[in-house]
Write an enzyme that holds these catalytic residues in place. Structure first.
Site, PDB file in Angstrom:
ATOM      1  CG  ASP A  88      -2.043  -1.046   1.082  1.00  0.00           C
ATOM      2  OD1 ASP A  88      -1.989  -1.832   0.122  1.00  0.00           O
ATOM      3  OD2 ASP A  88      -2.944  -1.064   1.920  1.00  0.00           O
ATOM      4  CB  SER A 477      -3.876   4.496   5.233  1.00  0.00           C
ATOM      5  OG  SER A 477      -2.750   4.011   5.921  1.00  0.00           O
TER       6      SER A 477
END
Length: 574
Positions: A88, A477
């Protein structure tokens, strides 16, 4: 553990190693240097998500070699293979993030296919970056062969001008740079200092959150998920995990004996207690789905609601994973939660003992302030909160760890992609007090349900993190902080209320009461729904298109197949 005493009569590998008809299959195994005795032993898949994409995964292949030694020492025959990872931190802030959540299910699928195709009897899975952890655990529960999970370990914190920093600080430095608060040279210094070793992001972002889950749910050995990646002591856990999978085969202890409804509740409790990533509320229902257990966003949120927040971890707190490990590790956290009634102690674990039995000799450490006693928490409610209302009938999620203001009301400012919102933030064309709405970023609408760290970090870097709210049908996130609400469902792409909003609509978020509403009546929403039209994405072929055809609601984990409840056979029993 003497694997020679384990009969292959009921093990999958009998289909490729036993009897005259399997001579061609055995010839392939001889070609790789295996002996007759090794072929006769249980075959153990050692799956790693190793790659050279990021520090999260770079140490996994080395660690897998130690796992293989442990398997061999316990008279098993290890067979190593790799699967993909999308990291990510690299994928963040651009179209590449649409591959991230998709990769979770591809990891689970690819591990399943490798295990099925080669008839392995057990699985030791090593994972590093965010989606690889739930992906590997999903595969274990789906296959239901004896399995042990290993986390590759966290990165060490960076040091910048006398203070600890993580990659979160780099993302926020981009926002500071955009308003002239730091120079080009300062930004370069931050980016070169933040990530000094192998390992996954060091704070309680998604990787460390799901690593904490792995121990709490019982699939990983105690302490194994806390030791940082560079610590040589990780080899003790790797070796022991290889030995342990052989013991699990002998005792026929399988993942679905471990991952029960009560174990999932334990897992949700540690997410809340550590102020963990909101992505935990996406991945726990997905893991449950593999076992045929109904455990959705609202079930997770209920555990969050009644669990205290006790670990002072970044991004909302002061410390990183290394600090918690050195203070006593995940078992220290679990021990105080168990002692005060927040965990189920009767759940089986990969040790062959219950969670309570694993915790018997854990002593409280008064000489640390990373983890608070559960009866003297940082806050009485968990660090993550579920929301529901006319804007999110299928729920939404927000991380409140470290936040002071838990209520927000303001006018909507709507964007139909992350890029459009990020541009507005970069150019500072938004206003204080607004609720920034990013939609068409859900599992189907993205497709892929992107995380929005670049946008939220830029807001914080500009000093506006607590002056606006942000809601999305996508994700945030684990590094995100501020009033940022994700997983809003139903998503815009299927006609959810978030897709019906217009600029100026008044939105109220209350993380105390757990509500999220827009000041529109049902008649107005119904009228807007008649005018709404579905949108076509840019992905009309390939893996991301394929994902969009089958993916379900975030409420149930954004899963892509019917799950354990629809099984007519289990791989472990082939």
């Amino acid at each position: 553990m003497d694997a020679k005493a384990i009969s292959k009569a009921n093990l999958p590998s009998r289909h490729v190693t036993v009897g005259p008809a399997r001579a061609p299959h055995r010839s392939y195994l001889y070609a790789m240097g295996l002996s007759e005795a090794e072929i006769a032993q249980p075959l153990i898949g050692v799956a790693s998500c190793w790659n050279e994409a990021a520090p999260c995964n770079i140490s996994l292949m080395r660690q897998a070699q130690v796992v293989k030694k442990g398997v061999a020492a316990a008279n098993g025959t290890p067979r190593e293979f790799c699967t993909i990872t999308v990291t990510d931190g690299i994928a963040m802030g651009h179209q590449g993030m649409k591959a991230s959540l998709v990769s979770r299910d591809v990891i689970a699928d690819s591990v399943e296919l490798t295990m099925r195709g080669h008839c392995y009897d057990g699985l030791v899975g090593l994972a590093g970056c965010d989606k690889s952890l739930p992906g590997m655990m999903m595969a274990m529960v789906r296959l239901n062969v004896p399995s042990v999970f290993i986390y590759g370990g966290s990165i060490l914190p960076g040091s910048y001008r006398g203070r600890q920093i993580t990659v979160q600080d780099v993302f926020e430095a981009v926002g500071q740079h955009s308003v002239g608060a730091i120079s080009d040279e300062d930004l370069l210094e931050v980016e070169q200092a933040a990530c000094p070793s192998a390992g996954s992001c060091g704070a309680q972002f998604t990787a460390n959150t799901m690593a904490t889950v792995a121990e709490a749910i019982g699939l990983a050995l105690p302490y194994s998920c806390g030791a940082p990646a560079p610590y040589e002591m990780r080899d003790r856990f790797n070796y022991a995990s290889g030995e342990k999978v052989m013991e699990l085969i002998a005792k026929n202890i399988r993942p679905r004996d471990i991952v029960t409804r009560r174990a999932l509740e334990n897992a949700a409790a540690v997410v809340a207690a550590t102020g963990g990533s909101t992505n935990g509320a996406l991945h726990l229902p997905a893991i449950a789905h593999e076992a045929g257990i109904e455990f959705d966003l609202f079930d997770v949120a209920e555990i969050f609601r009644k669990t205290p927040y006790i670990a002072d971890l970044k991004p909302g707190g002061r410390y990183v994973a290394k600090d918690m490990f050195e203070a006593g590790g995940i078992p220290l956290l679990m021990k105080t939660l168990l002692d005060h009634g927040y965990l189920h102690g009767d759940c089986m674990t990969v040790t062959g003992r219950t969670l309570a039995e694993n915790m018997e000799k854990i002593a409280w450490n008064d000489a640390q302030d990373v983890v608070y006693p559960a009866d003297k928490p940082i806050s009485r409610t968990g660090g993550v909160v579920g929301l529901k209302g006319n804007l999110a009938p299928e729920g939404a999620i927000v991380k409140v760890a470290g936040m002071k203001n838990l209520k927000f009301t303001g006018p909507a400012r709507c964007f139909d992609s992350e890029e459009a919102c990020f541009e507005a933030v970069t150019n500072r064309t938004y206003k204080e007090g607004e609720v920034l709405v990013i939609r068409y970023e859900g599992p189907k609408g993205g497709p892929g349900m992107r995380e929005m760290l670049a946008t939220t970090a830029a807001l914080y870097g500009q000093g506006m993190g607590d002056k606006v709210a942000l809601i999305t049908d996508g994700r945030f996130s684990g590094a995100t902080r501020g009033f940022c609400i994700g997983h809003v469902g139903p998503e815009a792409a299927v006609g959810g209320p978030i897709g019906l909003l217009g600029d100026g609509d008044i939105i109220t978020i209350d993380a105390v009461e757990g509500t999220i509403d827009v000041a529109l009546g049902e008649d107005e929403l119904a009228a807007r729904r008649t005018e709404w039209k579905p949108r076509q994405t840019d992905y009309q072929s390939g893996a991301i298109w394929k994902y969009a055809q089958t993916v379900g609601s975030a409420r149930f984990g954004a899963v892509t197949h019917p799950g354990g409840a629809k099984e007519t056979h289990c791989y472990a029993d082939v």
